[in-house]
Motif scaffolding. Structure first.
Motif, mmCIF file in Angstrom:
data_model
loop_
_atom_site.group_PDB
_atom_site.id
_atom_site.type_symbol
_atom_site.label_atom_id
_atom_site.label_comp_id
_atom_site.label_asym_id
_atom_site.label_seq_id
_atom_site.Cartn_x
_atom_site.Cartn_y
_atom_site.Cartn_z
ATOM 1 N N THR A 1 0.851 -1.188 0.000
ATOM 2 C CA THR A 1 0.000 0.000 0.000
ATOM 3 C C THR A 1 0.883 1.232 0.000
ATOM 4 O OG1 THR A 1 -1.820 -1.075 1.180
ATOM 5 C CG2 THR A 1 -1.697 1.322 1.334
ATOM 6 N N LEU A 2 0.571 2.158 -0.878
ATOM 7 C CA LEU A 2 1.319 3.409 -0.967
ATOM 8 C C LEU A 2 0.424 4.562 -0.530
ATOM 9 C CD1 LEU A 2 3.806 4.638 -3.586
ATOM 10 C CD2 LEU A 2 1.766 6.040 -3.210
ATOM 11 N N LEU A 3 0.942 5.409 0.341
ATOM 12 C CA LEU A 3 0.229 6.586 0.831
ATOM 13 C C LEU A 3 0.936 7.828 0.317
ATOM 14 C CD1 LEU A 3 -1.670 8.233 2.762
ATOM 15 C CD2 LEU A 3 0.029 7.807 4.568
ATOM 16 N N GLU A 4 0.188 8.721 -0.357
ATOM 17 C CA GLU A 4 0.776 9.986 -0.791
ATOM 18 C C GLU A 4 0.193 11.132 0.015
ATOM 19 O OE1 GLU A 4 1.979 12.656 -4.665
ATOM 20 O OE2 GLU A 4 0.315 11.248 -4.906
ATOM 21 N N LEU A 5 1.081 11.962 0.541
ATOM 22 C CA LEU A 5 0.678 13.152 1.282
ATOM 23 C C LEU A 5 0.710 14.350 0.342
ATOM 24 C CD1 LEU A 5 2.868 12.593 4.498
ATOM 25 C CD2 LEU A 5 0.552 11.755 4.034
ATOM 26 N N GLY A 6 -0.345 15.159 0.347
ATOM 27 C CA GLY A 6 -0.400 16.317 -0.533
ATOM 28 C C GLY A 6 -0.329 15.919 -1.987
ATOM 29 N N THR A 7 -1.245 15.074 -2.416
ATOM 30 C CA THR A 7 -1.173 14.465 -3.750
ATOM 31 C C THR A 7 -1.309 15.461 -4.889
ATOM 32 O OG1 THR A 7 -2.050 12.633 -5.091
ATOM 33 C CG2 THR A 7 -3.659 13.957 -3.874
ATOM 34 N N GLY A 8 -2.008 16.591 -4.684
ATOM 35 C CA GLY A 8 -2.185 17.561 -5.765
ATOM 36 C C GLY A 8 -2.886 16.935 -6.962
ATOM 37 N N THR A 9 -2.313 17.120 -8.149
ATOM 38 C CA THR A 9 -2.941 16.595 -9.367
ATOM 39 C C THR A 9 -2.834 15.075 -9.483
ATOM 40 O OG1 THR A 9 -0.910 17.038 -10.598
ATOM 41 C CG2 THR A 9 -2.615 18.737 -10.648
ATOM 42 N N GLY A 10 -2.004 14.448 -8.645
ATOM 43 C CA GLY A 10 -2.035 12.996 -8.541
ATOM 44 C C GLY A 10 -1.111 12.222 -9.457
ATOM 45 N N LEU A 11 -0.054 12.839 -9.986
ATOM 46 C CA LEU A 11 0.840 12.113 -10.888
ATOM 47 C C LEU A 11 1.462 10.900 -10.208
ATOM 48 C CD1 LEU A 11 2.355 11.877 -13.594
ATOM 49 C CD2 LEU A 11 4.133 13.343 -12.623
ATOM 50 N N VAL A 12 1.951 11.063 -8.988
ATOM 51 C CA VAL A 12 2.591 9.947 -8.282
ATOM 52 C C VAL A 12 1.574 8.849 -7.983
ATOM 53 C CG1 VAL A 12 3.861 9.247 -6.220
ATOM 54 C CG2 VAL A 12 4.335 11.466 -7.291
ATOM 55 N N ALA A 13 0.423 9.227 -7.474
ATOM 56 C CA ALA A 13 -0.601 8.249 -7.111
ATOM 57 C C ALA A 13 -1.080 7.451 -8.327
ATOM 58 C CB ALA A 13 -1.786 8.954 -6.447
ATOM 59 N N ILE A 14 -1.342 8.136 -9.419
ATOM 60 C CA ILE A 14 -1.828 7.448 -10.619
ATOM 61 C C ILE A 14 -0.742 6.553 -11.202
ATOM 62 C CG2 ILE A 14 -2.629 7.802 -12.991
ATOM 63 C CD1 ILE A 14 -4.070 10.313 -12.009
ATOM 64 N N SER A 15 0.515 7.024 -11.200
ATOM 65 C CA SER A 15 1.627 6.194 -11.679
ATOM 66 C C SER A 15 1.740 4.919 -10.858
ATOM 67 C CB SER A 15 2.938 6.980 -11.601
ATOM 68 O OG SER A 15 2.901 8.134 -12.408
ATOM 69 N N ALA A 16 1.607 5.049 -9.548
ATOM 70 C CA ALA A 16 1.706 3.876 -8.675
ATOM 71 C C ALA A 16 0.574 2.884 -8.942
ATOM 72 C CB ALA A 16 1.680 4.317 -7.208
ATOM 73 N N ALA A 17 -0.611 3.393 -9.174
ATOM 74 C CA ALA A 17 -1.746 2.501 -9.463
ATOM 75 C C ALA A 17 -1.539 1.779 -10.785
ATOM 76 C CB ALA A 17 -3.042 3.309 -9.491
ATOM 77 N N ILE A 18 -1.075 2.494 -11.807
ATOM 78 C CA ILE A 18 -0.810 1.855 -13.097
ATOM 79 C C ILE A 18 0.290 0.810 -12.962
ATOM 80 C CG2 ILE A 18 0.051 2.255 -15.444
ATOM 81 C CD1 ILE A 18 -1.194 5.035 -15.333
ATOM 82 N N ALA A 19 1.288 1.092 -12.129
ATOM 83 C CA ALA A 19 2.421 0.188 -11.952
ATOM 84 C C ALA A 19 2.054 -1.070 -11.183
ATOM 85 C CB ALA A 19 3.564 0.910 -11.252
ATOM 86 N N GLY A 20 0.900 -1.087 -10.546
ATOM 87 C CA GLY A 20 0.445 -2.317 -9.901
ATOM 88 C C GLY A 20 0.456 -2.352 -8.399
ATOM 89 N N TYR A 21 0.615 -1.192 -7.739
ATOM 90 C CA TYR A 21 0.507 -1.210 -6.280
ATOM 91 C C TYR A 21 -0.886 -1.692 -5.875
ATOM 92 C CZ TYR A 21 4.974 1.010 -5.267
ATOM 93 O OH TYR A 21 6.322 1.260 -5.126
ATOM 94 N N LYS A 22 -0.922 -2.504 -4.842
ATOM 95 C CA LYS A 22 -2.194 -3.094 -4.421
ATOM 96 C C LYS A 22 -3.218 -2.026 -4.080
ATOM 97 C CE LYS A 22 -4.185 -6.103 -0.871
ATOM 98 N NZ LYS A 22 -3.892 -6.899 0.349
ATOM 99 N N THR A 23 -2.799 -1.059 -3.279
ATOM 100 C CA THR A 23 -3.678 0.038 -2.876
ATOM 101 C C THR A 23 -2.884 1.334 -2.873
ATOM 102 O OG1 THR A 23 -4.947 -1.440 -1.428
ATOM 103 C CG2 THR A 23 -5.228 0.917 -1.084
ATOM 104 N N VAL A 24 -3.502 2.394 -3.365
ATOM 105 C CA VAL A 24 -2.896 3.719 -3.322
ATOM 106 C C VAL A 24 -3.868 4.639 -2.580
ATOM 107 C CG1 VAL A 24 -2.081 5.691 -4.652
ATOM 108 C CG2 VAL A 24 -1.679 3.369 -5.500
ATOM 109 N N ILE A 25 -3.364 5.271 -1.519
ATOM 110 C CA ILE A 25 -4.174 6.222 -0.752
ATOM 111 C C ILE A 25 -3.647 7.623 -1.058
ATOM 112 C CG2 ILE A 25 -5.015 6.893 1.529
ATOM 113 C CD1 ILE A 25 -4.193 4.076 2.512
ATOM 114 N N ALA A 26 -4.432 8.393 -1.761
ATOM 115 C CA ALA A 26 -4.029 9.744 -2.153
ATOM 116 C C ALA A 26 -4.724 10.749 -1.241
ATOM 117 C CB ALA A 26 -4.398 10.006 -3.613
ATOM 118 N N THR A 27 -3.946 11.551 -0.540
ATOM 119 C CA THR A 27 -4.522 12.496 0.419
ATOM 120 C C THR A 27 -4.134 13.932 0.081
ATOM 121 O OG1 THR A 27 -2.656 12.479 1.980
ATOM 122 C CG2 THR A 27 -4.319 10.735 2.214
ATOM 123 N N ASP A 28 -4.986 14.846 0.476
ATOM 124 C CA ASP A 28 -4.715 16.275 0.336
ATOM 125 C C ASP A 28 -5.638 16.990 1.313
ATOM 126 O OD1 ASP A 28 -3.239 17.905 -2.246
ATOM 127 O OD2 ASP A 28 -4.499 19.097 -0.901
#
Length: 347
Positions: free
Chosen positions: A166-193
């Motif tokens: 599971t990957l947690l992003e703090l201050g995700t903004g437009t979400g480039l990191v979160a979306i990249s992680a989801a495409i790459a196959g992370y089980k769960t991505v928690i995007a927060t802001d």
């Protein structure tokens, strides 16, 4: 024939009027055709073909300053809860193009006005409720360079364990990191802001823009979280990431507290920071005070500058973060594992 030539010689304005009328009719017909075909490949400089409805794409081409200037790139535009956005595509290592949304100049103007009104404790007049800001931060409505550096860094490591992590992003903004992680196959991505606007843009991008048959929302969860509110613990995650959230000393110190919180519970922490962020020195000072003896330093990592309009109160004209065309930019990056915490400081 002689009569005809004599007629034209005597009344030249008649043919001019007839040709002008015919030309006007042809132009009107062409205009109607283009308006009815806004999803075709045809483009009209400076014109968006469709507005308003949630989920409908718009096409826009930036106006050239003169006819001699080469045509500007055409952007796909989207309307998300009355926030007009343009698509931005960034190549991420091993993942390929990742598409996010950022607010147009006009929408940035509205969000900045909302932030200023909130700062002055005034009521915002003339805007829909969902264009209001929660805490007065419009920065998350556009992309920043450290996001690409953090996304690329993540994609180069941890390949085998992504589908279990599971990957947690703090201050995700437009979400480039979160979306990249989801495409790459992370089980769960928690995007927060701590603002709702960027979370809505991320949700739209994740559900509609990254693959014809791909809906990443099954892997991405969005949640409001203020990193400065230490009374609210971080969600559980194997990896905690943050990109360009240290805009002031306060958020730099808060990021240090959250990094220590994550490390002490066994999470890996990755932090990216673009040049000139005032919160970075405060982060390092606070981190070393919270965990004396910690081995932590920023290294240079390759990020990408951002292009496109930026409101002057969101990003100054002389900022290293933006350029007319995207180019490489060295970004400060820190990757911490739990074993960097000295044993005496682990509790």
């Amino acid at each position: 024939m002689r009569w005809t030539m004599s007629y034209l010689h005597r009344f030249p304005t008649i043919m001019t009027m007839l040709c002008g009328s015919l030309l006007s009719k042809l132009l009107l017909d062409a205009e109607a055709f283009l308006s009815s075909c806004h999803t075709s490949s045809a483009r009209r400089t400076g014109t968006a073909y469709s507005y308003g409805s949630h989920g409908y794409p718009l096409y826009f081409q930036a106006k050239s300053k003169s006819e001699d200037v080469s045509p500007q790139p055409t952007y796909m535009m989207h309307d998300v809860d009355d926030i007009t956005c343009r698509e931005v595509s960034i190549d991420v290592d091993t993942v390929g193009p990742v598409t996010i949304l950022e607010a147009t100049a006009e929408s940035q103007e509205v969000l900045v006005d909302a932030a200023l009104a909130l700062d002055d404790e005034e009521e915002v007049v003339g805007g829909p409720p969902h264009l209001q800001l929660d805490v007065g931060d419009p920065y998350g409505s556009v992309l920043w360079p450290a996001a690409s550096a953090v996304a690329n860094h993540l994609m180069k490591s941890n390949n085998e364990d992504r589908n279990r992590h599971t990957l947690l992003e703090l201050g995700t903004g437009t979400g480039l990191v979160a979306i990249s992680a989801a495409i790459a196959g992370y089980k769960t991505v928690i995007a927060t802001d701590y603002e709702s606007v960027p979370l809505r843009l991320l949700e739209y991008s994740a559900s509609k823009l990254n693959g014809v048959d791909t809906d990443l929302t099954s892997r991405i969860t969005t949640s409001k979280l203020d990193i400065c509110d230490f009374g609210v613990p971080l969600p559980d995650a194997d990896i905690v990431v943050a990109a360009d959230i240290m805009y002031e000393p306060k958020t730099g110190r808060a990021t240090a507290h959250r990094a220590v919180e994550a490390l002490r519970r066994g999470s890996r922490v990755v932090i990216g920071c673009s040049p000139g962020r005032p919160g970075r020195p405060a982060f390092l000072e606070e981190l070393r005070e919270l965990i004396p003896g910690i081995e932590a330093k920023f290294d240079d990592a390759e990020g990408t500058t951002c292009s496109g309009p930026r409101h002057e109160l969101i990003c100054g004209k002389d900022s290293a973060s933006i350029s007319e065309k995207p180019k490489m930019l060295l970004v400060a990056l820190m990757d911490l594992s739990p074993d960097c915490v000295p044993a005496a400081s682990s509790t």
